[in-house]
Design a protein around this motif. Structure first.
Motif, PDB file in Angstrom:
ATOM      1  N   ILE A  44      44.616  27.437  44.584  1.00 36.38           N
ATOM      2  CA  ILE A  44      42.713  27.714  45.531  1.00 36.38           C
ATOM      3  C   ILE A  44      44.165  28.451  46.191  1.00 36.38           C
ATOM      4  CG2 ILE A  44      41.508  27.284  46.598  1.00 36.38           C
ATOM      5  CD1 ILE A  44      40.487  25.242  45.194  1.00 36.38           C
ATOM      6  N   THR A  45      45.292  27.487  46.803  1.00 38.49           N
ATOM      7  CA  THR A  45      45.535  28.407  47.676  1.00 38.49           C
ATOM      8  C   THR A  45      47.205  29.745  47.211  1.00 38.49           C
ATOM      9  OG1 THR A  45      46.473  26.109  48.527  1.00 38.49           O
ATOM     10  CG2 THR A  45      48.594  27.227  48.995  1.00 38.49           C
ATOM     11  N   LYS A  46      47.728  29.750  45.637  1.00 34.29           N
ATOM     12  CA  LYS A  46      47.828  30.909  45.289  1.00 34.29           C
ATOM     13  C   LYS A  46      46.984  31.837  44.938  1.00 34.29           C
ATOM     14  CE  LYS A  46      51.616  28.927  43.400  1.00 34.29           C
ATOM     15  NZ  LYS A  46      52.533  27.978  41.975  1.00 34.29           N
ATOM     16  N   VAL A  47      45.939  31.745  45.025  1.00 35.44           N
ATOM     17  CA  VAL A  47      44.556  32.407  45.223  1.00 35.44           C
ATOM     18  C   VAL A  47      44.271  32.934  46.354  1.00 35.44           C
ATOM     19  CG1 VAL A  47      42.321  33.360  44.504  1.00 35.44           C
ATOM     20  CG2 VAL A  47      43.395  31.497  42.540  1.00 35.44           C
ATOM     21  N   ALA A  48      44.270  31.916  47.096  1.00 29.39           N
ATOM     22  CA  ALA A  48      44.020  32.437  49.039  1.00 29.39           C
ATOM     23  C   ALA A  48      45.003  33.434  49.524  1.00 29.39           C
ATOM     24  CB  ALA A  48      43.993  30.985  49.324  1.00 29.39           C
ATOM     25  N   ILE A  83      47.604  38.168  40.471  1.00 31.17           N
ATOM     26  CA  ILE A  83      46.988  38.565  38.873  1.00 31.17           C
ATOM     27  C   ILE A  83      47.923  40.200  38.833  1.00 31.17           C
ATOM     28  CG2 ILE A  83      45.422  39.956  37.532  1.00 31.17           C
ATOM     29  CD1 ILE A  83      43.119  37.912  38.802  1.00 31.17           C
ATOM     30  N   LYS A  84      48.531  40.640  40.025  1.00 30.65           N
ATOM     31  CA  LYS A  84      49.057  41.930  40.060  1.00 30.65           C
ATOM     32  C   LYS A  84      49.999  41.321  39.678  1.00 30.65           C
ATOM     33  CE  LYS A  84      46.752  44.248  43.197  1.00 30.65           C
ATOM     34  NZ  LYS A  84      47.084  44.555  44.838  1.00 30.65           N
ATOM     35  N   ALA A  85      51.067  39.992  40.198  1.00 27.50           N
ATOM     36  CA  ALA A  85      52.252  40.147  39.845  1.00 27.50           C
ATOM     37  C   ALA A  85      52.423  39.188  38.425  1.00 27.50           C
ATOM     38  CB  ALA A  85      52.591  39.315  41.002  1.00 27.50           C
ATOM     39  N   ALA A  86      51.242  39.327  37.491  1.00 31.36           N
ATOM     40  CA  ALA A  86      51.669  38.610  36.408  1.00 31.36           C
ATOM     41  C   ALA A  86      52.839  39.358  36.145  1.00 31.36           C
ATOM     42  CB  ALA A  86      50.114  38.620  35.830  1.00 31.36           C
ATOM     43  N   ALA A  87      52.488  40.984  35.520  1.00 31.69           N
ATOM     44  CA  ALA A  87      53.297  42.016  35.426  1.00 31.69           C
ATOM     45  C   ALA A  87      54.997  41.208  35.165  1.00 31.69           C
ATOM     46  CB  ALA A  87      53.297  43.497  35.927  1.00 31.69           C
TER      47      ALA A  87
END
Length: 195
Positions: A147-151, A159-163
């Motif tokens: 939750i902290t990472k998403v927030a 999600i953009k950093a998943a690349a």
């Protein structure tokens, strides 16, 4: 069986010695001003005293006392080793498990001091609840982390950093390989190409 296996993990986590070093980036208790300069000299004694405590823990005797002592040791060792900028997360998870077990055993001891309560002296019930408390602490820590990472990333940022995950995996392989002077590890596993 759970206590015995976890005691084996703790044997490995509690070192017989620590290299004396200046704490360049104090965290946790060291960051709050606790002087841990004595810990490297005391570690051989702490390790020697840990053996009987681990044996009593593995046998399921005096669980409130043994988890408290083991928690204190893992927190001190983790604080000392992590206070140089190289965070080792396994200390945190192990201390979290011990914290959950410690809290549970003290609560059980205080709540069930009356003999007329059902299951007051049943070690199997007590241990099952201690294992459940450990599992819940781990799950809660990872849920809070997620939750902290998403927030903090604005939801879609991670999600953009998943690349970049293959790049991070490649960097990790290179770092591990060069740290051990192992060219085969530095070459990577091919997983980053697949990703």
């Amino acid at each position: 069986a759970m206590r015995v296996l976890f005691a084996l993990v703790l044997i490995d986590v509690i070192p017989s010695g620590l290299q004396a070093q200046e704490l360049t980036m104090p965290v946790g208790l060291a960051g709050m001003g606790l002087d841990l300069s004595w810990l490297p000299k005391a570690m051989p004694v702490i390790k020697a005293l840990s053996w009987p405590v681990l044996a009593v823990y593995a046998l399921g005797r005096l669980p409130a006392l043994t988890t408290t002592l083991l928690l204190a040791v893992t927190v001190l060792v983790g604080t000392y080793t992590n206070s140089n900028g190289s965070i080792k997360h396994h200390h945190q998870v192990i201390s979290l498990i011990l914290l959950a077990q410690c809290a549970w055993h003290w609560w059980w001891l205080l709540r069930h001091r009356r003999k007329d309560l059902a299951h007051a002296d049943d070690p199997l019930v007590r241990d099952r609840w201690a294992a459940f408390a450990s599992q819940q602490a781990i799950v809660a820590a990872y849920v809070v982390t997620g939750i902290t990472k998403v927030a903090t990333s604005g939801f879609f940022g991670w999600i953009k950093a998943a690349a970049n995950y293959p790049v991070q995996l490649r960097k990790t392989n290179l770092q591990a390989g060069y740290s051990r002077a192992d060219v085969s590890t530095a070459a990577g596993s091919g997983l980053e190409s697949w990703l």
